[in-house]
Design a protein around this motif. Structure first.
Motif, short mmCIF file in Angstrom:
data_model
loop_
_atom_site.label_atom_id
_atom_site.label_comp_id
_atom_site.label_asym_id
_atom_site.label_seq_id
_atom_site.Cartn_x
_atom_site.Cartn_y
_atom_site.Cartn_z
N GLY A 22 84.70 -25.86 -0.51
CA GLY A 22 84.77 -26.34 1.19
C GLY A 22 83.64 -27.76 1.12
N ASN B 70 85.88 -30.67 -0.39
CA ASN B 70 86.64 -31.04 0.73
C ASN B 70 86.04 -32.12 1.79
OD1 ASN B 70 89.28 -29.84 0.56
ND2 ASN B 70 88.50 -27.87 1.29
N GLU B 71 84.65 -31.72 1.82
CA GLU B 71 83.72 -32.78 2.70
C GLU B 71 83.85 -34.23 1.99
OE1 GLU B 71 83.06 -32.25 5.70
OE2 GLU B 71 83.12 -30.28 6.00
N TYR C 134 75.40 -25.33 8.93
CA TYR C 134 76.67 -26.42 8.65
C TYR C 134 75.94 -27.81 8.82
CZ TYR C 134 80.78 -28.93 8.93
OH TYR C 134 81.91 -29.68 8.63
N LYS D 18 87.51 -25.27 5.51
CA LYS D 18 86.26 -25.94 5.81
C LYS D 18 85.24 -24.96 5.88
CE LYS D 18 88.93 -29.41 8.28
NZ LYS D 18 89.37 -30.00 9.76
#
Length: 578
Positions: free
Chosen positions: A351, A354-355, A321, A310
Motif C-alpha cells: 500500500g 502504491n503511494e 493514514y 490503498k
C-alpha cells in the motif's frame, strides 16, 4: 423471567430477592442467569450440574441451553456423558473413518444429529448430540445389523459441521470415482500426471477455497484421509476431506504445476504458479514439507487485486493514514512497519509502495519471495543459494541510483546497518521488523547493535499493526459486556457506550465474523522524541513524550473500532491487549 431461573428459585437454589436486585439494576431478563453465576450466588459448575439432572429426569430437553450463549454446550455434554458413563468426543481432535458415512443415508444422519466415527471388530462407534435419544439410537442400529453400535457424544455444532463436509465430499464423489478409474486404467507415472480429472479436482478445491475467502490452502495427508483446510480470517477451517488414495496424484499434479521435483519427497520445496479461478487470475505460492504420512502442501493465495489496495481501504483510520502519509513524503529516512507474523505488514508495504511509485522516482524492492508484481517498481528476489541475501542485494541496490527502497524484512544486524546508512545518505527506506508495538522497535534496533544517535537520525516513523476480524453484517447484534470487562476498559470508553457482536449465521459459517481489518498505531518521530532516542532514554520516557506529541496506542485504536461497531470487544482484547 426465563425458565431455568424460575426453576432455580422454585427449587430453592437461589432467592427471588437476588433476582429482583439484578432486575432493578436494569439487567435484561436473558442475562440474569449469567450475572447470578458471575456474582457468585451460584457457580457455573453448579448450574451445569442442575441442568444435567433436569435433562436426565426428562424435565428439560437438551435444546433448552440454546437460548443461553454463556452456558457452553460442550460443558453440559461433558457432564452428562460423565454421569451416563458415555464417551465424550471432540470431533476436531480425531481422524475419523469417512467410509462409514457411505453406509448411512445423509438424510438419516442429519435427522438424528449423528455421525459414525470408527469401527473395530466388536462394534461401530457413533457420535450423537443427544445421548438420551433412544429412538435415534435404535434407528441407526438398524442400519448396522451385523454389529452393535457404541454411543459417543459430540456437540451439535461439530456434528453439523462434519455432516456438511460429508455433503461436500458427496458432491465431488463422481469426480473422485473418475480419478480412481483414470488412475487404474493408466500404467505409467507420466500418464498419471497428465490425467485430466485430477486437474478438475484441483480446480474445484481452488474455487471452493477462494469462494470461502481463504488466504492459504493447506493440503495434509493423515493416516486415513487427505484433508484440505483453508485459512479464513486468520483461522483454519476444514473444507474438503478425501480418502487417502487421492492424495498422491493430487500432490504430484500440484508440484508439476509449480515446477517442483515430483520425485523429491524428503526435502522441503518452494515454487509458484498462476491460474484463472473463475474470471480472475490468481498467483499461488506453494510450499511442501515432508511429514509423517507424506508431504504437507501449503498454498498462499495471492490475489493480484490486493497489491493495488490503498492504505485507507485496508481499514486504516483517517488520523493514522494522514500520519503515515506525512512520513512517506519525507525525502529520506527509514519507516518501519511492525507486528507479529500474519498481521498484514506486507499488504501495508505494498500500500505504501502504491503511494510512492511514479515515473520520476526509481523504486527498488528486495523481497523473499516477491509476492505481488508491480509496474514502475524494480523487484529483487532474495536467493541465498546463489549468495544473494538481503544485505548483498541492498549493497548492489545502492549502486543502482534508487530514490526509494523497500526491504521485505530486516532479519539481521547487517541488513539493518545498510538500511540505516541508506536512510542517512538520502534514500527513503521502508521495511518491516518483528516487534509487538511501535516504541519497542527503537530498543530492538539498539539491541541489534545500532548506535542511538544513528537511530534518531534515520528514523522517520514506526507503524505497529494487527488484523482484527470484522463483525458479520448479516448477524450483527448489540452485545451486553460483563461488568468486569467494562471495568477493564472504562478509561477508553464514553458513558453509555454500545458494543456489538456477530450472532453467527450461514453467511459467516457461524463464526459471527466476516473479513478482517487493520488496527494500528503510528509513531511519527518528532524532534523532542528524536533527542530522547539519541540520549538512549528509557522506553517509558519515550512513550510519555510520544503521547505529548499526540500518539494514540493500538489498543485505543482498536477500542474505537469496537465503538464504531466494526469489530467486537472480545476480538480487541484477544488481539491487542498488551
Amino acid at each position: 423471567m426465563d425458565r431455568i431461573t424460575q426453576d432455580l428459585i422454585a427449587d430453592g437454589y437461589i432467592m427471588k430477592a437476588q433476582v429482583d436486585r439484578l432486575v432493578a439494576k436494569g439487567i435484561p431478563n436473558e442475562l440474569i442467569l449469567r450475572d447470578i453465576t458471575l456474582s457468585g450466588f451460584m457457580t457455573m459448575d453448579r448450574l451445569i450440574r442442575y441442568i444435567v439432572q433436569k435433562i436426565k429426569t426428562g424435565v428439560y430437553e437438551l435444546s433448552i441451553i440454546e437460548g443461553y450463549d454463556y452456558i457452553k454446550e460442550q460443558n453440559v455434554l461433558r457432564k452428562l456423558s460423565e454421569e451416563e458413563n458415555i464417551l465424550f468426543i471432540d470431533l476436531d481432535s480425531m481422524d475419523m473413518d469417512y467410509r462409514l458415512t457411505e453406509r448411512i443415508p445423509l438424510v438419516q444422519l442429519k435427522k438424528f444429529n449423528a455421525i459414525p466415527l470408527f469401527e473395530d471388530d466388536l462394534s461401530v462407534t457413533i457420535a450423537f448430540n443427544d445421548p438420551l435419544d433412544i429412538q435415534a439410537q435404535e434407528a441407526i442400529q438398524r442400519l448396522f445389523p451385523k454389529k452393535p453400535i457404541k454411543i459417543a457424544v459430540a456437540t451439535k455444532k461439530q456434528i453439523e459441521s462434519y455432516l456438511f463436509k460429508v455433503e461436500l465430499k458427496d458432491s465431488v464423489k463422481g469426480l473422485v470415482k473418475k480419478i480412481r478409474d483414470e488412475l487404474n486404467s493408466i500404467s505409467t507415472i507420466e500418464q498419471q500426471q497428465e490425467a485430466s480429472s485430477i486437474l478438475l479436482l484441483i480446480d474445484v478445491i481452488l474455487k471452493a477455497c477462494i469462494k470461502g475467502r481463504a488466504s492459504d490452502i493447506h493440503i495434509e495427508p493423515t493416516e486415513k484421509n487427505c484433508v484440505v483446510r483453508g485459512r479464513v480470517d486468520g483461522k483454519l477451517a476444514e473444507i474438503f476431506i478425501f480418502e487417502k488414495d487421492i492424495y498422491p496424484p493430487l500432490a504430484s499434479r500440484l508440484k508439476l504445476l509449480a515446477n517442483l521435483d515430483i520425485a523429491e519427497k524428503r526435502k522441503p520445496q518452494d515454487g509458484r504458479f498462476s491460474t484463472l479461478v473463475g474470471a480472475l487470475e490468481y498467483d499461488f505460492r506453494i510450499s511442501t514439507l515432508p511429514i509423517l504420512y507424506g508431504e504437507s502442501i501449503v498454498m498462499r493465495v495471492l490475489d493480484k487485486q490486493k497489491a493495488l489496495v490503498k492504505l485507507e481501504d485496508a481499514g486504516m483510520d483517517s488520523e493514522s493514514y494522514s500520519k503515515l502519509l506525512k512520513a512517506l513524503k519525507a525525502p529520506y529516512g527509514i519507516i518501519l512497519v511492525t507486528g507479529p507474523t500474519g498481521s498484514g505488514k506486507t499488504t501495508t508495504l505494498y500500500g505504501a509502495l502504491n503511494e510512492l511509485r511514479n515515473v520520476e522516482d526509481k523504486v527498488i524492492t528486495v523481497e523473499d519471495p516477491v509476492e505481488y508484481r508491480m509496474n514502475l517498481i524494480q523487484q529483487v528476489q532474495v536467493n541465498p543459494k546463489v549468495g544473494l541475501s538481503f544485505a548483498d542485494a541492498l549493497r548492489s541496490i545502492l549502486r543502482q541510483d534508487p530514490d526509494k527502497i523497500m526491504i521485505g524484512e530486516i532479519r539481521d544486524q547487517e541488513t539493518l546497518e545498510i538500511a540505516i546508512k541508506a536512510a542517512l545518505t538520502g534514500h527513503l527506506v521502508i521495511s518491516t521488523l518483528h516487534t509487538n508495538d511501535a516504541i519497542s522497535a527503537i530498543p530492538r534496533m539498539a539491541d541489534m547493535g545500532i548506535e542511538h544517535y544513528l537511530i534518531s537520525g534515520a528514523l522517520v516513523a514506526i507503524q505497529a499493526q494487527r488484523l482484527v476480524r470484522k463483525i458479520c453484517k448479516n448477524c450483527k447484534v448489540q452485545e451486553n459486556i460483563p461488568a468486569s470487562t467494562l471495568e477493564e476498559i472504562k478509561a477508553y470508553i464514553p458513558d453509555g457506550a454500545k458494543f456489538y457482536r456477530g450472532k453467527g449465521c450461514r453467511e459467516c459459517n457461524d463464526t459471527g465474523y466476516m473479513g478482517r481489518e487493520m488496527i494500528c498505531e503510528v509513531l511519527n518521530i518528532s524532534e523532542s522524541l528524536s533527542a530522547l532516542i539519541a540520549k538512549g532514554a528509557s522506553k517509558d520516557a519515550m512513550i510519555e513524550q510520544a503521547k505529548k506529541d499526540g500518539f494514540i496506542g493500538i489498543f485505543e485504536n482498536g477500542i474505537q473500532k469496537a465503538l464504531d461497531g466494526v469489530t467486537s470487544i472480545e476480538e480487541i482484547l484477544r488481539v491487542a491487549k498488551g
